[in-house]
Design a protein around this motif. Structure first.
Motif, mmCIF file in Angstrom:
data_model
loop_
_atom_site.group_PDB
_atom_site.id
_atom_site.type_symbol
_atom_site.label_atom_id
_atom_site.label_comp_id
_atom_site.label_asym_id
_atom_site.label_seq_id
_atom_site.Cartn_x
_atom_site.Cartn_y
_atom_site.Cartn_z
ATOM 1 N N THR A 1 43.746 21.546 51.265
ATOM 2 C CA THR A 1 44.296 22.313 52.315
ATOM 3 C C THR A 1 45.792 22.562 52.117
ATOM 4 O OG1 THR A 1 44.827 20.591 54.379
ATOM 5 C CG2 THR A 1 42.562 21.711 54.098
ATOM 6 N N ASP A 2 46.551 22.995 52.918
ATOM 7 C CA ASP A 2 47.974 23.140 53.068
ATOM 8 C C ASP A 2 48.633 21.969 53.796
ATOM 9 O OD1 ASP A 2 47.705 25.424 51.571
ATOM 10 O OD2 ASP A 2 47.508 26.721 53.520
ATOM 11 N N LYS B 1 47.035 17.448 42.847
ATOM 12 C CA LYS B 1 47.501 18.685 42.666
ATOM 13 C C LYS B 1 48.320 18.975 41.472
ATOM 14 C CE LYS B 1 50.246 21.823 45.833
ATOM 15 N NZ LYS B 1 51.054 22.035 46.856
ATOM 16 N N GLU B 2 49.273 18.384 41.184
ATOM 17 C CA GLU B 2 49.950 18.633 39.996
ATOM 18 C C GLU B 2 50.877 17.335 39.504
ATOM 19 O OE1 GLU B 2 52.902 21.641 40.396
ATOM 20 O OE2 GLU B 2 53.548 20.875 42.250
ATOM 21 N N LYS C 1 38.411 16.215 46.458
ATOM 22 C CA LYS C 1 39.309 16.453 47.549
ATOM 23 C C LYS C 1 38.485 16.814 48.828
ATOM 24 C CE LYS C 1 40.852 20.942 45.964
ATOM 25 N NZ LYS C 1 40.328 20.852 44.564
ATOM 26 N N GLY C 2 38.780 16.431 49.919
ATOM 27 C CA GLY C 2 37.910 16.774 51.212
ATOM 28 C C GLY C 2 37.874 15.667 51.940
#
Length: 758
Positions: A553-554, A524-525, A500-501
């Protein structure tokens, strides 16, 4: 080609009757003259051998002499190879007033041995007459009208007609199905399609042979369609004809009636409702009837052309025809194009439009300028759009000067026709100019989930050269190269394993570079979604897995979530009788056979749940009311799940439905409007056999329909507007999917009450 004097063929015409007997008597004598057989002219004039009247024999021409030639024997005997007839082909048949006559064709000599030789221009004579009795030779063809042409070699003649008329413009009137209501329901009345300029199109329907209208967007031959009519089957049985009364009324159902005020080319657009050929028949119930086989294609619209005279015609699907390989059955009608010619001088134009989608717009310096592929349309005083010929328009610079490619840069060109103008742009590029810089105009895909491969589809860059000329360039792997950077590091080869990024895509074109950013998401999940309560007696259970992603990030990436339903391959749902999940219950039916507690585990690929406790309850009924659902009046809902129950789920269909609170209907309680149109319906997903009460109202005297998943009508009836309450519609349904919709609009859905059926 020699032009004979008027007196030569006039003499032949005068002597023709007397010569007929002589020629007949000498037909088998072996002399050097033979009567030319009389043949009906063909459609293109190529098969005619003799005009009327028949000429007398004349002295032999060089092509008929007894001197030996490559095509004749040296002895004048009955076996001599002689010219039996002549034929013409490829000749020009239409001329503008004031123009000079040009033959433009080929004359063929047909010999008695079956051979054919093309005549030289010196061998034949062409004469033009103003009358079809060939008595008055025309001095010229400068006046509009029909002229009659005789081509002769000796006593062998061929005839054809030419037409002199002013320049014509083909008018296209598109009579397409649109605005027909109601949709998706039977129609048992006349359906008007078009009525303009003396041309009319309508469709007949009756109680035994109904049709349906459907909203369906499609394009064929540049014509845009928004609706179609489903004609359920053949309209006329084998051996029967269209029933037309004295007043013109057609009693046969599923017949398309076309009335044309002038000779026209009719192009019908349609397709069969199954992968079988249909017999398309067009008739005027008198002297015209033609039957053609459709394509066996229920996906693509087919076009079927018929040339007709002015009159009334009937188009329908006929009975099975073994010769054509067709089968009687349903078909879809989209519309008909009525094309006919009018004098160009009778038309005026209010505007023009330029379509440059297929014309060359990029030129190198000093290239020859071309408008090939340019389409210019004009809107005429009949309200239709004509495609104008090249002679009708000119292309210049905006200041009316001649277009040149001698200087580089973007140029706006003006197209002028019929007193109006439109523009389009071209670009002239110096191939020797150097590229100064590039920028990204349209980025390619910008967000990826871990494991996906990079895609540059849709990427467009803009280059600027040393002449300050800009050019948009779509991604081409041979011209534009790329690499993916993580900071300064080249990670192109590791793309599918990137975490991620944010990463940079660097593009190179003509040694110049530019960049844009992409985002890589990773899981994420994975979270299972399910209900903890189940109705006793249920025989199935539905859950789902929601896989969410993050870029580290959020930021909210929920629109990229994956939802995997429990019906997906590899998705496992297992039931157990104990909390430790050691004793397996083999089916959902057995797991929910009695009131109590059971345990469940869910898994899919790398995701699995812990033991989930399910409570099996004796649910005898459940209900849902729109008024309690916190919907907003005036808001559109589409594919929305309104209620998830143990017995039934309630959803909005694929069409947009509006929530509405009308004080005139049940004291203004919130309801969902079901207007006419595809997908404007309420969907019930019934999980077990229930008695369903549908609570509804209406904006007037309306009709409702309940159908199963394949469209079979289960129940229908009338609904009236009630100010102080709603109407309840009761039906018993097995497990399955059902729809509740309106016949013509105006029905309002207020809720449901479901009870387990015994």
């Amino acid at each position: 080609m020699r032009r004979n004097k008027l007196k030569v063929l006039s003499s032949l015409a005068i002597l023709g009757i007397a010569g007929l007997g002589l020629a007949a008597c000498n037909n088998n004598t072996g002399s050097g003259t033979t009567q030319s057989p009389t043949t009906t002219p063909t459609e293109n004039g190529g098969g005619a051998t003799t005009p009327t009247p028949t000429p007398t024999p004349v002295p032999t021409t060089p092509s008929q002499s007894t001197t030996p030639t490559p095509n004749q024997s040296s002895t004048n005997t009955p076996e001599q190879n002689k010219i039996e007839s002549i034929s013409v082909s490829g000749q020009t048949k239409e001329f503008l007033p004031g123009s000079e006559f040009v033959f433009g064709g080929t004359v063929t000599k047909n010999y008695s041995d079956g051979s054919q030789v093309v005549a030289t221009e010196e061998e034949y004579i062409v004469t033009i007459y103003t009358d079809n009795s060939y008595e008055t030779e025309a001095e010229n063809i400068k006046t509009a009208g029909t002229y009659y042409v005789v081509v002769s070699i000796g006593d062998k003649l061929a005839t054809y007609e030419i037409v002199v008329r002013e320049k014509q413009q083909t008018i296209h009137e598109n009579a397409v199905v649109k605005g027909v209501t109601p949709t998706k329901t039977d129609i048992s009345t006349k359906v008007d399609i078009y009525n303009q300029h003396g041309n009319e199109v309508y469709v007949t329907a009756n109680s035994s042979k109904k049709i349906q209208s459907e909203d369906k967007t499609a394009t064929c031959d540049g014509i845009e369609f928004s609706q179609r009519l489903k004609m359920q089957g053949s309209a006329v049985a084998a051996g029967e004809s269209v029933n037309v009364s004295a007043d013109g009324t057609v009693s046969n159902g599923r017949v398309i009636v076309v009335k044309v005020a002038q000779a026209s080319k009719l192009t019908f657009y349609g397709m069969p409702s199954s992968e079988q050929k249909r017999s398309f028949i067009l008739t005027n119930n008198a002297d015209y009837s033609r039957e053609v086989a459709s394509a066996a294609d229920k996906t693509n619209i087919g076009s079927y052309e018929f040339d007709v005279a002015a009159g009334t015609y009937y188009f329908y699907v006929g009975a099975t025809n073994a010769t054509l390989g067709t089968t009687a059955g349903g078909w879809y009608f989209y519309g008909v194009d009525i094309a006919y010619d009018v004098p160009a001088s009778s038309l005026t134009y209010s505007e023009i439009k330029v379509d440059a989608s297929n014309v060359r717009t990029d030129f190198n310096l000093n290239d020859t300028f071309s408008t090939d592929g340019l389409v210019v349309k004009g809107k005429n005083n009949l309200g239709t759009w004509d495609i104008l010929s090249k002679e009708d328009y000119k292309v210049t610079n905006t200041d009316d000067t001649e277009v040149s490619t001698a200087t580089p840069g973007k140029k706006t060109l003006k197209v002028t026709a019929k007193g109006h103008s439109d523009t389009y742009d071209i670009q002239v590029i110096n191939p020797n100019a150097t590229i100064e810089n590039i920028v990204v105009k349209e980025e390619a895909k910008g967000v990826y989930k871990q494991g996906e491969v990079i895609s540059l589809s849709g990427l467009v860059i803009t280059s600027t050269d040393s002449d300050s000329v800009t050019q948009d360039i779509a991604y081409d792997a041979e011209k534009i190269t790329y690499k993916v950077l993580d900071g300064e590091a080249d990670v192109t080869s590791q793309f599918t394993t990137l975490t991620k990024g944010t990463y940079t895509v660097e593009l190179t074109y003509a040694s110049k570079t530019t960049t844009y950013n992409i985002t890589m998401l990773e899981v994420k999940e994975g979270k299972f979604e399910y209900k903890n309560e189940v109705a006793v007696g249920s025989d199935s259970y539905a859950s789902s897995l929601i896989v969410s992603y993050t870029d580290g990030t959020d930021a909210d990436w929920s629109k990229y979530n994956d939802t995997i339903l429990s019906t997906a391959e590899g998705y496992s749902t297992k039931f157990y009788s104990d909390a430790d999940c050691t004793t397996l219950i083999d089916t959902a039916t057995n797991a929910f056979a009695s009131v109590g507690t059971v345990y469940m585990k869910l898994s899919y690929q790398d995701y699995s749940s812990n033991a989930i406790t399910l409570t099996v309850k004796n649910f005898n009924s459940e209900s849902y009311y729109v008024k309690d659902a916190n919907l907003t009046s005036g808001t559109d809902y589409k594919k929305q799940t309104l209620f998830e129950g143990n017995f039934v789920d309630v959803k909005v269909g694929t069409g947009t439905c509006k929530a509405d609170s009308n004080t005139a209907i049940n004291q203004g309680e919130m309801q969902i409007k079901l207007d006419a149109g595809d997908g404007k319906e309420i969907i019930f997903v019934v999980k077990q056999k229930i008695t369903l009460k549908i609570i509804a109202n209406a904006s007037g005297n309306k009709k409702y329909i309940i159908k199963d998943a394949v469209g079979t009508e289960l129940k229908a009836g009338d609904l009236s507007k009630t100010a102080d309450g709603d109407t309840t519609i009761e039906i018993t349904l097995e497990a399955g999917t059902y729809s509740f919709t309106s016949n013509g609009g105006g029905v309002r859905f207020a809720g449901i009450e479901a009870t387990k059926a015994e």
